[in-house]
Scaffold this motif. Structure first.
Motif, PDB file in Angstrom:
ATOM      1  N   ARG A 405       0.814  -1.224   0.000  1.00  0.00           N
ATOM      2  CA  ARG A 405       0.000   0.000   0.000  1.00  0.00           C
ATOM      3  C   ARG A 405       0.845   1.270   0.000  1.00  0.00           C
ATOM      4  NH1 ARG A 405      -3.889  -2.510   3.950  1.00  0.00           N
ATOM      5  NH2 ARG A 405      -2.633  -1.562   5.571  1.00  0.00           N
ATOM      6  N   HIS A 406       2.012   1.227   0.653  1.00  0.00           N
ATOM      7  CA  HIS A 406       2.726   2.499   0.842  1.00  0.00           C
ATOM      8  C   HIS A 406       4.193   2.501   0.437  1.00  0.00           C
ATOM      9  CE1 HIS A 406       4.921   0.938   4.285  1.00  0.00           C
ATOM     10  NE2 HIS A 406       3.810   0.312   4.615  1.00  0.00           N
ATOM     11  N   ASP A 407       4.855   1.328   0.380  1.00  0.00           N
ATOM     12  CA  ASP A 407       6.298   1.311   0.156  1.00  0.00           C
ATOM     13  C   ASP A 407       6.610   1.240  -1.336  1.00  0.00           C
ATOM     14  OD1 ASP A 407       8.977   0.981   0.089  1.00  0.00           O
ATOM     15  OD2 ASP A 407       9.028  -0.891   1.239  1.00  0.00           O
ATOM     16  N   GLY A 414       1.644  -1.552  -4.917  1.00  0.00           N
ATOM     17  CA  GLY A 414       0.489  -1.372  -5.795  1.00  0.00           C
ATOM     18  C   GLY A 414      -0.363  -2.609  -5.951  1.00  0.00           C
ATOM     19  N   MET A 415       0.165  -3.748  -5.489  1.00  0.00           N
ATOM     20  CA  MET A 415      -0.619  -4.978  -5.580  1.00  0.00           C
ATOM     21  C   MET A 415      -1.800  -4.889  -4.606  1.00  0.00           C
ATOM     22  SD  MET A 415       0.802  -8.820  -5.002  1.00  0.00           S
ATOM     23  CE  MET A 415       0.171  -9.545  -3.517  1.00  0.00           C
ATOM     24  N   PRO A 416      -3.025  -5.228  -5.049  1.00  0.00           N
ATOM     25  CA  PRO A 416      -4.128  -5.192  -4.096  1.00  0.00           C
ATOM     26  C   PRO A 416      -3.919  -6.266  -3.021  1.00  0.00           C
ATOM     27  CG  PRO A 416      -4.825  -6.174  -6.174  1.00  0.00           C
ATOM     28  CD  PRO A 416      -3.434  -5.688  -6.376  1.00  0.00           C
ATOM     29  N   ILE A 417      -4.092  -5.884  -1.768  1.00  0.00           N
ATOM     30  CA  ILE A 417      -3.875  -6.861  -0.697  1.00  0.00           C
ATOM     31  C   ILE A 417      -5.122  -6.997   0.160  1.00  0.00           C
ATOM     32  CG2 ILE A 417      -1.375  -6.557  -0.557  1.00  0.00           C
ATOM     33  CD1 ILE A 417      -2.083  -4.893   2.090  1.00  0.00           C
ATOM     34  N   ASN A 442       8.035  -9.037   5.428  1.00  0.00           N
ATOM     35  CA  ASN A 442       6.677  -8.558   5.665  1.00  0.00           C
ATOM     36  C   ASN A 442       6.617  -7.804   6.993  1.00  0.00           C
ATOM     37  OD1 ASN A 442       3.940  -8.160   5.876  1.00  0.00           O
ATOM     38  ND2 ASN A 442       3.408 -10.240   5.188  1.00  0.00           N
ATOM     39  N   GLU A 443       6.390  -6.484   6.890  1.00  0.00           N
ATOM     40  CA  GLU A 443       6.363  -5.638   8.087  1.00  0.00           C
ATOM     41  C   GLU A 443       5.181  -5.952   9.000  1.00  0.00           C
ATOM     42  OE1 GLU A 443       6.129  -1.957   5.919  1.00  0.00           O
ATOM     43  OE2 GLU A 443       3.966  -1.801   6.289  1.00  0.00           O
TER      44      GLU A 443
END
Lengths: 471, 90
Positions: A405-407, A414-417, A442-443
């Protein structure tokens, strides 16, 4: 011959109605039966309408094909479905190319003499005829070899990683140019047509291999969908060779279906088709794991996890392919059944690329008797997290990585998650701390509301169920 | 004229395909693929015709095509049915 066309129309109508019934799981099975009846009608009509065929030869071919096909269909495990669809795409493409080749042989003398080409009683221009034959052979052969490479990769005969070498793109471009050249020669020089025809076959076979080899890992669903589409295009092209409405309509339907699925898969990964085919993404990038930041991870026991679940009212399970690898579908259903018997709401969030082909995860869960109305796709599930108490992540990683979403520097940006981090508690099961399929840290694991339960998914779920019952 | 007719059929079929396939829910995408796979086995019709038109070589090519396409048809429809049987409501 004319009356066979009426039956092809009937078959086409049944194919369309059959596919239409696939719009709901309740009617889908009947739809499949309807389509198979359509196929039977088309085959019987052809056998009767075209006189002078060698019955024995065809019967032998059909019996062999039926036995092989039925064996595949009965034996295949649901986890192996992508391989099977891949190999079937190959057979479809191969059949179309063979038919075009056989038809070319029947007309080669007319082409050399410059006589008109009569196909199914229709006179067609030799240029048009040669061009569609060339195209049909190209698509069919490419689908054939490409599908077998895809099959080999999925089955583990060939490395699943992208196989790249220097000059690969240049080589592909050269083959493509040579193919166009040979196809043009086929059209303008009928006397030497067979030579050029063999050239088209060989180069199409090679480009099928070189196009699929560099695609790997997570991109395989796109490739299978695309090859699915090609097998339809090949059938439609062969329909033009034979001037046969049945092949044209059925082939177009399949071609359209494959393209739509390809598009859905690409959107699910936020990638363009060109990027998937030429990007060779999925190679483990050096440094991607080296820049991992320190995260504070809270490791919980199944007993503690059971207590959190006991207090929850709404639970969303997010399965990934790791769940299927651990053969934990039944274990997950047992846990979900127990939670539901305690009056809790349980839903499943399925990402489009959760499995190894479009819709794969849904089939794997259906096999474990998980009702399909509990499986929600990306559009439906993300609004459910606002009031979700616990989300359980099983064998999924990239599809729940908030970095998308942000990095902007993340490969999956940009991948929908699936927005699991919006639930009150995120319970993540992993074997170890190793990064996922794409090799990306994965944060989410370090978030304040995240807790980790390490271990094999199946054993963890079985232990969790026991602990829930002991509470 | 024949050419135009057949092109019309082709183009309309593509439109119909897009219209109906977009309505298939993600849950059924795997059966959609295996089912459409079976439908692309329609090449079997071409294969039957091919066995008689292309002389000896042509008939061999045709028979191999019959085998390939029949694998597609029989395997495709059977495995789709096997999968769809598993989809149940609560």
């Amino acid at each position: 011959m004319i009356y066979a066309n009426i039956f092809y129309v009937v078959a086409a109508v049944l194919f369309i109605l059959g596919l239409k019934k696939l719009s709901h799981p309740k009617t889908a099975r009947g739809g499949n039966t309807l389509a198979s009846v359509g196929m039977l009608i088309a085959i019987v009509a052809t056998l009767i309408a075209y006189g002078g065929i060698d019955w024995k030869l065809i019967a032998i071919g059909m019996i062999i094909g039926s036995i092989i096909g039925a064996l595949f269909a009965i034996k295949v495990q649901m986890t192996q479905m992508p391989q099977m669809v891949a190999i079937f795409n190959g057979f479809g493409g191969g059949a179309s190319a063979l038919v075009a080749a056989a038809d070319l042989l029947s007309n080669i003398q007319n082409l050399i003499n410059g006589s008109p080409i009569l196909v199914s009683g229709i006179e067609i221009h030799p240029t048009f005829y040669s061009a569609v034959v060339a195209f049909s052979i190209f698509v069919g052969t490419l689908t054939f070899t490409g599908s077998f490479i895809a099959f080999g990769k999925l089955q583990g005969f060939i490395s699943g990683q992208p196989i790249v070498f220097t000059g690969q793109k240049v080589l592909n471009a050269l083959i493509a140019i040579a193919l166009v050249g040979l196809a043009v020669m086929m059209v303008i020089d009928p006397v030497n047509m067979i030579t050029f025809f063999i050239g088209v076959v060989v180069l199409s076979a090679i480009i099928g291999i070189t196009l699929v080899l560099p695609i790997g890992g997570a991109d395989m669903p796109v490739v299978i969908s695309l090859l699915n589409s090609y097998s339809g295009v090949a059938a439609a092209a062969t329909g033009f060779v034979l001037m046969n409405n049945g092949l044209i309509i059925a082939g177009s339907l399949v071609g359209a279906s494959g393209i739509i699925l390809t598009n859905i898969m690409c959107k699910g990964m936020n990638r363009s088709l060109a990027n998937v085919i030429f990007g060779a993404v999925g190679l483990v990038q050096e440094g991607a794991s080296g820049t991992q930041q320190q995260m504070n991870i809270k490791s919980y026991s199944t007993e503690e996890a059971a207590m959190i679940l006991d207090a929850a009212e709404k639970i969303i399970i997010v399965p990934g392919y790791g769940l299927a690898v651990a053969q934990a579908q039944h274990a997950v259903r047992e846990v979900a059944d127990y939670l539901q018997s305690k009056g809790k709401k349980v839903l499943y969030g399925i990402h489009p690329v959760a499995g190894r082909m479009p819709g794969h995860m849904n089939v794997l869960l259906a096999e474990a008797n998980i009702p399909y109305d509990q499986l929600l796709d990306l559009d439906q599930i993300n609004s459910e997290f606002e009031d979700c108490d616990v989300s359980i992540i099983l064998g999924a990683n990239d599809v729940v990585n908030p970095a998308a979403r942000h990095d902007k520097s993340s490969p999956i940006y940009g991948m929908p998650i699936i927005d699991v981090d919006k639930s009150k508690t995120v319970l993540i099961n992993k074997r170890t701390m190793n990064p996922g399929f794409a090799g990306i840290a994965n944060e989410l694991f370090g978030f304040d509301n995240s807790i980790m339960v390490f271990g094999d998914a199946k054993q963890m779920l079985q232990q969790l169920l026991k602990d829930l019952k002991d509470l | 004229m024949e050419m135009i007719n057949i092109l019309t059929v082709f183009i309309l079929a593509i439109f119909v395909g897009f219209e109906i396939i977009t309505k298939v829910p993600p849950t059924l995408h795997t059966p959609l693929m295996s089912g459409s796979n079976a439908i692309s086995g329609i090449a079997v019709v071409g294969a039957i015709i091919a066995t008689k038109v292309g002389g000896e070589t042509g008939s061999y090519l045709g028979v191999i095509a019959v085998v390939f396409a029949t694998i597609n048809v029989v395997g495709g429809f059977l495995v789709t049915d096997r999968m769809l049987k598993m989809f149940k409501r609560k």
